[in-house]
Design a protein around this motif. Sequence first.
Motif, PDB file in Angstrom:
ATOM      1  N   ARG A 103       0.814  -1.219   0.000  1.00 17.06           N
ATOM      2  CA  ARG A 103       0.000   0.000   0.000  1.00 17.06           C
ATOM      3  C   ARG A 103       0.844   1.265   0.000  1.00 17.06           C
ATOM      4  O   ARG A 103       0.390   2.316  -0.456  1.00 17.06           O
ATOM      5  CB  ARG A 103      -0.925  -0.004   1.222  1.00 17.06           C
ATOM      6  CG  ARG A 103      -2.053  -1.022   1.116  1.00 17.06           C
ATOM      7  CD  ARG A 103      -3.030  -0.896   2.256  1.00 17.06           C
ATOM      8  NE  ARG A 103      -4.165  -1.784   2.087  1.00 17.06           N
ATOM      9  CZ  ARG A 103      -5.179  -1.855   2.929  1.00 17.06           C
ATOM     10  NH1 ARG A 103      -5.194  -1.084   4.016  1.00 17.06           N
ATOM     11  NH2 ARG A 103      -6.186  -2.680   2.705  1.00 17.06           N
ATOM     12  N   TYR A 109       0.145   1.594  -4.285  1.00 15.47           N
ATOM     13  CA  TYR A 109      -0.706   2.722  -3.913  1.00 15.47           C
ATOM     14  C   TYR A 109      -1.692   3.046  -5.031  1.00 15.47           C
ATOM     15  O   TYR A 109      -2.880   3.311  -4.786  1.00 15.47           O
ATOM     16  CB  TYR A 109       0.159   3.945  -3.605  1.00 15.47           C
ATOM     17  CG  TYR A 109      -0.629   5.185  -3.275  1.00 15.47           C
ATOM     18  CD1 TYR A 109      -1.195   5.355  -2.018  1.00 15.47           C
ATOM     19  CD2 TYR A 109      -0.811   6.178  -4.237  1.00 15.47           C
ATOM     20  CE1 TYR A 109      -1.925   6.506  -1.719  1.00 15.47           C
ATOM     21  CE2 TYR A 109      -1.538   7.322  -3.942  1.00 15.47           C
ATOM     22  CZ  TYR A 109      -2.091   7.481  -2.689  1.00 15.47           C
ATOM     23  OH  TYR A 109      -2.817   8.600  -2.402  1.00 15.47           O
ATOM     24  N   ASP A 112      -4.371   0.378  -5.159  1.00 18.58           N
ATOM     25  CA  ASP A 112      -5.293   0.482  -4.028  1.00 18.58           C
ATOM     26  C   ASP A 112      -6.264   1.648  -4.195  1.00 18.58           C
ATOM     27  O   ASP A 112      -7.472   1.509  -3.988  1.00 18.58           O
ATOM     28  CB  ASP A 112      -4.488   0.634  -2.734  1.00 18.58           C
ATOM     29  CG  ASP A 112      -5.366   0.559  -1.499  1.00 18.58           C
ATOM     30  OD1 ASP A 112      -6.450  -0.058  -1.574  1.00 18.58           O
ATOM     31  OD2 ASP A 112      -4.976   1.117  -0.462  1.00 18.58           O
ATOM     32  N   THR A 113      -5.727   2.800  -4.576  1.00 16.05           N
ATOM     33  CA  THR A 113      -6.583   3.984  -4.682  1.00 16.05           C
ATOM     34  C   THR A 113      -7.471   3.959  -5.923  1.00 16.05           C
ATOM     35  O   THR A 113      -8.619   4.408  -5.884  1.00 16.05           O
ATOM     36  CB  THR A 113      -5.728   5.262  -4.705  1.00 16.05           C
ATOM     37  OG1 THR A 113      -4.759   5.169  -5.764  1.00 16.05           O
ATOM     38  CG2 THR A 113      -5.006   5.442  -3.379  1.00 16.05           C
ATOM     39  N   THR A 118      -5.571  -4.861  -3.305  1.00 17.21           N
ATOM     40  CA  THR A 118      -4.439  -5.008  -2.391  1.00 17.21           C
ATOM     41  C   THR A 118      -3.773  -6.346  -2.674  1.00 17.21           C
ATOM     42  O   THR A 118      -4.412  -7.394  -2.573  1.00 17.21           O
ATOM     43  CB  THR A 118      -4.894  -4.956  -0.926  1.00 17.21           C
ATOM     44  OG1 THR A 118      -5.569  -3.720  -0.686  1.00 17.21           O
ATOM     45  CG2 THR A 118      -3.697  -5.070   0.011  1.00 17.21           C
TER      46      THR A 118
END
Length: 255
Positions: A103, A109, A112-113, A118
């Motif tokens: 993450r 990142y 995930d965003t 994940t």
Amino acid sequence: MLWVPAGLALLLVVLPVVGLLVRSDLSRLPTLIVSDAAVDALGLSLETAAISTVGCVVLGVPLAVVLARSRVPGIRVLRSLVLLPLVLPPVVGGLALLYLLGRKGFLGYLLDTAFGVTVPFTTAAVVIAQIFVAMPFLVVSLEGALRNAGDRYEQVGATLGAKPWTVFRRVTLPLLLPALGSGAVLSFARALGEFGATITFAGSLQGVTQTLPLAVYTEAESDIDSAVAMSLILIVVAVVVITVARPRALEGNPT
């Protein structure tokens, strides 16, 4: 004269296995090898190693061809980077994957965003870690085979008007088949025994990321007899894979 060092080398490999057999509790062995932890770990190991081997083939074959046939500047540096997992401690590889796909990693990142995905501490993380450490074995085998075979047959195909994809499919791939079988077996065996990168990047969750090597490590802290039993399972599976598959893979290979 060669029998003496050859015998010592053989003993160095065989005696530790004998030590495991001597240490094992034969009265509990049947129960230990069918425990939930052992069965789950074995099933996950075989499943992820098989998927990883397919991934190594899909990604490694084109990479090996590029490394063997390309003449672009910097190809030696690229080859060194590809083979880096062979010399890196697996834990370092696991950390690298974690800081790439975790993450807080730049790619993790974004995943995930943007997508809510994940990767670490999932079964997919196990497969990625295994591909990372196992694919160089396949690439080394294939690149060596291509270099030994030369490119004269491919040049003839191109001269006769065959398109690059046709040359690859009809000429290059048949040349690679013996080495491809051998490299795939090596990749599977390496993925099956992977520990350091997996535990760092994927953790050790029973039924999710706990492969057989990780289960051995976990059980060694609480039940050494169970750890020994799982170790014997891993040895048997590895021996069967190498004994059954490798001779067939090498059949007809002049090298």
